[in-house]
Design a protein around this motif. Structure first.
Motif, PDB file in Angstrom:
ATOM      1  N   GLN A 203       0.863  -1.184   0.000  1.00 33.01           N
ATOM      2  CA  GLN A 203       0.000   0.000   0.000  1.00 33.01           C
ATOM      3  C   GLN A 203       0.901   1.235   0.000  1.00 33.01           C
ATOM      4  N   CYS A 204       0.446   2.292  -0.751  1.00 33.40           N
ATOM      5  CA  CYS A 204       1.212   3.553  -0.708  1.00 33.40           C
ATOM      6  C   CYS A 204       1.001   4.199   0.651  1.00 33.40           C
ATOM      7  N   MET A 205       2.087   4.731   1.191  1.00 28.13           N
ATOM      8  CA  MET A 205       1.976   5.392   2.498  1.00 28.13           C
ATOM      9  C   MET A 205       2.852   6.630   2.497  1.00 28.13           C
ATOM     10  N   ILE A 206       2.306   7.674   3.032  1.00 28.91           N
ATOM     11  CA  ILE A 206       3.111   8.894   3.219  1.00 28.91           C
ATOM     12  C   ILE A 206       3.945   8.691   4.487  1.00 28.91           C
ATOM     13  N   PRO A 207       5.226   9.088   4.467  1.00 27.44           N
ATOM     14  CA  PRO A 207       6.036   8.912   5.695  1.00 27.44           C
ATOM     15  C   PRO A 207       5.374   9.609   6.873  1.00 27.44           C
ATOM     16  N   ILE A 208       5.588   9.039   8.059  1.00 24.87           N
ATOM     17  CA  ILE A 208       5.052   9.679   9.268  1.00 24.87           C
ATOM     18  C   ILE A 208       5.831  10.976   9.493  1.00 24.87           C
ATOM     19  N   PRO A 209       5.123  12.105   9.513  1.00 27.90           N
ATOM     20  CA  PRO A 209       5.855  13.367   9.745  1.00 27.90           C
ATOM     21  C   PRO A 209       6.243  13.486  11.216  1.00 27.90           C
TER      22      PRO A 209
END
Lengths: 493, 253
Positions: A203-209
């Motif tokens: 799954q595409c995931m944005i890095p945890i900011p």
């Protein structure tokens, strides 16, 4: 006698004895310059210590514990919980500006990465906590960045366009990552923008900011870098780091397993990418701070306890001003909670700075008192010299009150001129000391740009002090002058 | 305004050291009179002048100027009276060294509640200095003036607020003969043309002869109070039995 006439008469008198006037003002100039110097020094140091090192307006509420031998216990029935209901109560306390919860990761977590920064990956423990995303301001995290400090796994949606790139609107009305295929470390074309392909979840995931504390940077640049620069090997070549250089840095967090603490009770493990998006004073001192939503979910999954995602480990209360902090602290303790050591440390630091400032200001007051005695002596001498003149003024129609007013007005002029010069000299001295400090003193954590803090009230205080001590010095001479017998003065008796 | 003195007594010291300066003085002065108060040194003439001028309040008896009993006025009222109605001319001139002639003349404006604006006040000072013949010395400091010029400045200052009475204490005492004569002629002119009451203290007979009335004091006692009726007509120049009068100090112009 109106003000204009008085001013003219004062100016005529000053013209008469310019040298004596200047001589009298020396003491005032020295006294006022030292007063400004030490007051601004105390304020400057207080601002640095209490706004950056120990933030006195922030109270950290924690569970009450008791010392039992070498351990700490929450008591037989456990301490009061720190949850959303407490936040609501604290928000209503008088003197409180804002309240926000903090939640730590309650399971082992490791991190690895660093190749882009130092040329090779390193591994270590990751200490992290979570804050509400809305607490981080645009000054702390640039809103134009590709990834900002927000919870990308809790975005409500009705359609795909409501979601970020590489995300789509899921069944529960929450954005979820698009499906993808890639091995660990590889990129996938399906994941546009800042998203990467999570190889296990597919799954595409944005890095945890994450945000970090500026204190970490201060400690690195002020201490660690200095020490490393004296070592042998590649680390000695490491440069000082700036906030701009570090924003965008990515590493991998291994949730559920750390190199020293082993595996988590929940048993699950997950590798997620994290990205540094900014710096904030609200972040944990040594570690990384996530948007609190991530911490809640991760705690619920990996700690083995559902409630781990609902209990906070601390609640931070920001007060409206330093002055109300003590009262708010008392109210919190009355509610059955404790405060962390930070507040007490801040209070001690504040008291110490206050005491030192008071001592130096006392020295300034002594200098001013001596100046007042000097002024009295000079004015008494002048009154003696001007006996005939004052007798003449009485003959021409001056009242005793007008003679007193004349002498005190001359003292006022002395105070205004001496005070202004004293302020100028003091201000220039602070700039000189700052220049020497910045050029001669090596960097250290929290090294301030300036040692001095100024506020309009200081200048008013200095001018007021100058006037006060001049009036005190001139009072007796003014009274004596008003009592001169005109007949005796004019006939030389 | 007229001046009335009744039962005036003044002394210094206490007990055995008590010394009487004025003893039971009584007289009246009408508006427009030119009165000379004569006596030797220590006769009490300056003390009498200071009391009448409101500069000395330590006395017994009654002194009234116009409708004002001086002892009943408070300090402010007395100061206002001095500023508005009196002028003073002293032997030592008493000019302020750090002020120009113009500024010296205009000093009384500072204490006059009804004073004109600054420019008008300075205009008045300018006019007075011109009247006394010092129109070209407006910006001169006292150190740049002769004795006679300084006394003219003092006279101009005394005239600033249009006084009704001018008190003069040995006004020619620090001047040479011819300069003193000029000053006295100026006083005569003021008395004659402006109707200003002049009260002049002097120890010199030839100066007293210029007045219309002479009050003599001796050891604090009023010994005579007579209109000035000299054997010769009233003097306009100084002649004393063929001998030149002596000044207390002499000054070259």
């Amino acid at each position: 006698m109106n003000l204009q006439k008085l001013l003219r008469l004062v100016w005529q008198s000053i013209r008469r004895s310019k040298r004596d006037f200047l001589f009298s003002s020396v003491g005032i100039i020295i006294g006022i310059s030292t007063l400004l110097f030490f007051t601004s020094l105390g304020t400057g140091i207080k601002e640095t210590v209490l706004e950056r090192v120990f933030v006195v307006r922030q109270l950290e509420v924690i569970k009450k514990t008791y010392d039992v031998g070498a351990f700490q216990s929450e008591g037989l029935f456990g301490a009061k919980k720190l949850d959303d209901s407490l936040i609501e109560k604290l928000d209503k306390v008088e003197g409180v500006r804002s309240v926000y919860p903090k939640m730590k990761l309650t399971f082992p977590t490791g991190a690895f990465g660093g190749k882009q920064l130092i040329g090779k990956d390193v591994r270590g423990e990751l200490v992290a906590d979570g804050l509400p995303a809305e607490l981080i301001s645009d000054e702390e995290v640039d809103p134009s960045l590709e990834v900002v400090f927000k919870d990308y796994e809790a975005i409500s949606c009705k359609q795909k366009s409501d979601c970020p790139k590489a995300y789509t609107c899921g069944d529960k009305g929450v954005c979820v990552g698009e499906p993808c295929q890639a091995r660990r470390g590889e990129e996938s074309a399906a994941c546009e923008g800042a998203a990467y392909c999570h190889s296990e979840r597919k799954q595409c995931m944005i890095p945890i900011p994450v945000v970090a504390s500026p204190k970490m940077l201060e400690i690195y640049n002020g201490s660690i870098h200095t020490a490393l620069s004296g070592s042998s090997g590649a680390l000695s070549k490491l440069p000082k780091l700036s906030k701009n250089a570090l924003v965008g840095f990515e590493a991998n967090a291994l949730f559920g397993r750390s190199f020293f603490l082993g595996e988590s009770a929940g048993g699950q493990q997950d590798v997620r990418r994290i990205r540094l998006v900014g710096f904030s004073d609200k972040a944990i001192d040594l570690g990384a701070t996530f948007p609190i939503g991530y911490v809640k979910r991760l705690n619920a999954i990996h700690s083995g306890r559902e409630e781990a995602g609902r209990e906070y480990h601390a609640v931070v209360v920001e007060t409206e001003s330093n002055e109300v902090t003590a009262a708010v602290a008392q109210k919190i303790e009355d509610m059955g909670y404790a405060l962390s050591d930070k507040f007490e440390n801040a209070q001690r630091a504040s008291l110490l700075i206050l005491l030192i400032t008071v001592i130096f200001n006392l020295i300034s007051a002594i200098i001013l008192a001596v100046a007042a005695v000097n002024i009295m002596h000079t004015f008494l001498m002048l009154i003696l010299e001007r006996r005939r003149e004052l007798g003449l003024l009485r003959a021409l129609g001056a009242t005793r009150a007008q003679i007193r007013m004349l002498v005190l007005s001359e003292a006022t002029a002395l105070g205004l001129i001496g005070g202004s010069l004293g302020i100028t000299v003091g201000f220039v001295a602070t700039k000189a000391v700052d220049a020497i400090f910045n050029s001669q003193v090596q960097d250290f954590p929290f090294k301030p740009d300036t040692l001095f803090g100024f506020a309009p009230w200081m200048f008013l205080m200095c001018l007021g002090a100058a006037l006060f001590f001049c009036w005190i010095g001139a009072l007796l001479p003014a009274i004596r002058a008003s009592r001169i017998d005109p007949a005796a003065a004019l006939t030389g008796r | 305004m007229n001046i009335r003195v009744e039962g005036l007594q003044k002394s210094y010291g206490k007990g055995e050291l008590r010394a009487s300066v004025l003893e039971d003085i009584a007289f009246g002065i009408d508006p427009g009179e030119f009165v000379a108060i004569m006596g030797t040194s220590g006769s009490g003439k300056t003390t009498l002048l200071n009391i009448m001028g409101g500069l000395d309040r330590d006395y017994r008896g009654h002194v009234s100027v116009g409708s004002n009993e001086l002892a009943k006025l408070d300090e402010k009222q007395l100061a206002r009276l001095r500023n508005a109605k009196f002028g003073f001319v002293f032997q030592q001139f008493h000019l302020l060294d750090h002020l120009t002639s113009l500024e010296n003349v205009a000093i009384p404006r500072f204490f006059d509640a009804d004073a004109a604006e600054e420019q008008k006040a300075l205009g008045r000072a300018r006019e007075l200095l011109t009247t006394v013949g010092l129109g070209e010395k407006l910006d001169s400091y006292p150190s740049e003036l002769s004795g006679g010029q300084k006394q003219r400045v003092a006279i101009a200052r005394a005239l600033f607020n249009r006084p009704e009475v001018i008190f003069c204490d040995e006004p020619t005492g620090s001047l040479d003969r011819s300069t003193g004569l000029q000053i006295l002629e100026l006083f005569q002119k003021l008395n004659r043309d402006e109707g200003i009451t002049l009260i002049m203290v002097t120890h010199e007979e030839h100066i007293a002869r210029l007045a219309t009335r002479i009050i003599r004091l001796e050891d604090g006692v009023l010994v005579s109070d007579e209109p000035n009726t000299p054997k010769k007509p009233a003097a306009t120049t100084l002649e004393v039995d063929g001998a030149l009068p002596q000044s207390q100090t002499s000054e070259e112009e």
